[in-house]
Motif scaffolding. Structure first.
Motif, PDB file in Angstrom:
ATOM      1  N   ILE A 149      -3.776  -9.055   1.517  1.00  0.00           N
ATOM      2  CA  ILE A 149      -3.710  -9.265   0.078  1.00  0.00           C
ATOM      3  C   ILE A 149      -2.625  -8.141  -0.513  1.00  0.00           C
ATOM      4  O   ILE A 149      -1.808  -8.320  -1.288  1.00  0.00           O
ATOM      5  CB  ILE A 149      -5.248  -9.059  -0.745  1.00  0.00           C
ATOM      6  N   PHE A 150      -2.469  -6.935  -0.091  1.00  0.00           N
ATOM      7  CA  PHE A 150      -1.803  -5.776  -0.518  1.00  0.00           C
ATOM      8  C   PHE A 150      -0.270  -6.179  -0.032  1.00  0.00           C
ATOM      9  O   PHE A 150       0.465  -5.947  -0.834  1.00  0.00           O
ATOM     10  CB  PHE A 150      -2.395  -4.722   0.180  1.00  0.00           C
TER      11      PHE A 150
ATOM     12  N   PHE B 275      -8.073  -7.325   3.105  1.00  0.00           N
ATOM     13  CA  PHE B 275      -7.405  -6.632   1.868  1.00  0.00           C
ATOM     14  C   PHE B 275      -6.067  -6.247   2.023  1.00  0.00           C
ATOM     15  O   PHE B 275      -5.260  -5.983   1.209  1.00  0.00           O
ATOM     16  CB  PHE B 275      -8.420  -5.674   1.121  1.00  0.00           C
TER      17      PHE B 275
ATOM     18  N   GLY C 279      -5.800  -5.365  -3.706  1.00  0.00           N
ATOM     19  CA  GLY C 279      -5.513  -4.931  -2.002  1.00  0.00           C
ATOM     20  C   GLY C 279      -5.799  -3.524  -1.622  1.00  0.00           C
ATOM     21  O   GLY C 279      -6.778  -3.572  -0.661  1.00  0.00           O
TER      22      GLY C 279
END
Length: 624
Positions: free
Chosen positions: A156-157, A153, A185
């Motif tokens: 993703i962020f 995550f 994220g």
């Protein structure tokens, strides 16, 4: 040979020569071998082999290293890794709030949205970010584990890309995709990193257990440090129109946090994922419903439990049986059909018969729900800092001499209130409490601290209403085009920000501790997600409340309590409404807190005796 000679010589000889030889011949990993001695320290032969741990060397809470071996205390976890994760949290929070803190201003200045729509858009975005925490918590506890969840995550962020000057409808759409990718994220990362940091401290070690409690306070302090930087440096940059630089700083901070997190990989402690909790909960509900006519046994020991099982169904410590929610106990009642299956060694279906430990997991979550529901109204109060507090500040005098104070920067005083409260609590209130408290309590109970925070939140809303009342009194009549139509200084907002900060330190920090402590071992991330889900529902409820207030109060010729021009509205009444709701919520919370029963764990003898300085462990069969 008398007992003295026997005690002095037999144990060292056995440890030095016999056990190593047996280990070598059996080709068993040395972690699997343990020694057992009676209370008088007489020699006792080795009676079995367990997947055991030496309490002087290994962690006793079940954590493992990255090679799935028992974690060694001196080589993993502890405060060194805790500090690394605190810095990581500060960097990620800086990145998150670097985007979010001026989002209202961005939507009004760049996207030309009205104030009510911008406030609702930000509330929905914040709420969605917090709701994504449930996704992260589920994957963390069930399948991926906390380390992998944090890493994925965070990637993703970092991978988001916000376009700072969206013009066309397509570009505006991509802008929303980017900010909601940030929400995904950060939302998925937060519950996992909160619990993962706490995992670095062995709850079965008395000293590390105290450090674990302190960690939640310092974790929240790190979050506020990141928020402080974003609310000063980044707000200053973005208030001067340099949105591109502000968003690039946020991206760089998120990337630095990811690199730092990955660098600590060799020294982390891990809990293995425990499987899908939804199926475990559903099995209990279905099994209990199918046996709704079955009578419960008078003796609770007649309820089904796996033989010799000292661990829960999720792999964590087993929860002791409780007498509330008795209907769910029917899932553990052994019927004649169940007895036949057990005697015939037929594969037991968890949809028909569940162990007591599995039933108690469900009870645990049910007990938490009333407390959790009572925190949603507080989250509504907290959500006002990112919306109406800023709009209120924009309508005040924000020039002090030659200095221009951005309304978004006023949240500095909330951060200072949080930080000061945490430090005062840890450095002074806790030692003072321990000095006068009889017994072994070393912390003010979390439920009491949460109640105090809710009380301060009521005062914060009353303070906000009073400031708005006086702001309206200082409106310059006939000056519709003035930069700030009220001559009341924006510094009068300091008390409301500070009070919300103090309440936050007692409410949210205690929530983190409470939900982590009161959830089963296999559901710790979900416990952290409950805290964030409360914030999510608080943001959604705030949006709904603003919409309802505007619809009810803005009918006919009336502009409503929160119009675009606050000088023609009654924002003070909205604050008083929130204060009244928070006061009612406090009364309900106190009632629920008095009825709450804390979780009771069945600790292994080895863990208890290790804390008493003895070397006693449990034995089990050799693993295949």
């Amino acid at each position: 040979m008398d007992n003295t000679i026997k005690n002095v010589f037999s144990i060292p000889i056995y440890r030095t020569f016999v056990v190593p030889t047996m280990i070598k011949q059996a080709k068993i990993h040395p972690y699997k071998w343990v020694y057992k001695f009676s209370n008088d320290h007489n020699f006792c032969p080795l009676k079995g082999v367990m997947q055991g741990r030496d309490p002087n060397i290994h962690t006793m809470d079940g954590t493992v290293d990255r090679h799935s071996q028992p974690s060694i205390k001196r080589e993993s976890g502890g405060w060194l890794i805790g500090y690394l994760l605190l810095v990581n949290q500060a960097l990620v929070t800086l990145a998150m709030f670097g985007v979010g803190v001026n989002l209202v201003s961005f939507m009004t200045d760049v996207l030309d949205q009205d104030k009510a729509k911008a406030a609702n858009s930000v509330s929905n975005w914040s709420g969605t970010a917090y709701m994504f925490s449930l996704v992260g918590a589920f994957l963390s506890d069930s399948y991926w584990g906390r380390y992998k969840t944090c890493a994925i995550f965070q990637v993703i962020f970092v991978a988001q890309g916000v376009k700072c000057n969206p013009l066309s409808s397509f570009e505006i759409g991509m802008f929303y995709v980017a900010i909601y990718q940030i929400a995904l994220g950060n939302g998925g990362y937060q519950p996992a990193i909160t619990t993962f940091g706490a995992d670095q401290f062995d709850e079965e070690d008395p000293q590390e257990a105290l450090s674990k409690v302190s960690y939640f306070s310092y974790f929240y302090l790190a979050m506020n440090l990141g928020t402080l930087i974003s609310n000063t440096v980044l707000v200053y940059i973005e208030e001067h129109g340099d949105w591109v630089l502000g968003f690039w700083i946020s991206t760089g901070s998120a990337f630095a946090g990811l690199v730092l997190f990955l660098a600590g990989a060799p020294w982390y402690r891990h809990f293995k994922p425990s499987g899908n909790p939804i199926s475990r909960f559903s099995q209990v509900i279905v099994a209990a419903s199918m046996k709704w006519r079955t009578r419960l046994p008078s003796d609770e020991t007649d309820l089904y439990e796996t033989d010799g099982n000292k661990r829960g169904t999720s792999g964590g410590r087993k929860i002791l049986h409780t007498t509330d929610f008795r209907f769910l106990d029917k899932a553990a009642v052994v019927t004649p059909k169940d007895s036949m299956r057990l005697r015939q060694a037929t594969a037991r279906s968890l949809w028909h018969l569940c162990p007591v430990a599995q039933v108690e997991e469900v009870k645990c979550i049910i007990r938490l729900l009333p407390i959790w529901l009572c925190t949603i109204i507080y989250s509504v109060v907290y959500a006002q800092m990112a919306s109406v507090f800023i709009e209120q500040g924009d309508a005040m005098k924000f020039r002090i001499s030659r200095f221009h104070i951005a309304s978004a920067s006023m949240s500095i005083f909330e951060i200072l209130g949080v930080s000061a409260s945490i430090l005062l609590y840890r450095l002074y209130l806790v030692p003072l409490y321990c000095r006068f408290q009889k017994g072994d309590k070393q912390e003010i109970p979390q439920l009491q601290r949460m109640g105090f925070g809710l009380l301060i939140a009521v005062l914060g809303m009353v303070s906000s209403g009073l400031v708005e009342f006086w702001r309206l009194r200082h409106v310059e009549k006939g000056c519709d085009e003035c930069e700030a139509a009220s001559s009341l200084s924006i510094l009068w907002q300091i008390p409301q920000y500070a009070l919300i900060g103090i309440s936050e330190a007692f409410t949210y920090v205690s929530m983190l501790e409470f939900f982590n402590k009161e959830t089963p071992d296999g559901l710790k991330s979900i416990g952290s997600a409950l805290y964030m889900a409360s914030m999510a529902l608080g943001n959604y409820t705030s949006t709904l409340l603003v919409t309802l207030v505007m619809k009810i109060t803005g009918s006919g010729e009336h502009l409503g309590w929160i119009p675009d021009d606050l000088n023609k509205g009654h924002l003070d009444r909205f604050y008083y409404l929130l204060a009244a709701l928070a006061a009612v919520d406090l009364v309900v919370y106190v009632t629920c807190a008095k009825c709450y029963k804390c979780i009771s764990l069945d600790r292994d003898d080895s863990m208890e005796d290790a804390n008493n300085g003895r070397e006693l462990t449990q034995f089990s069969s050799i693993p295949e």
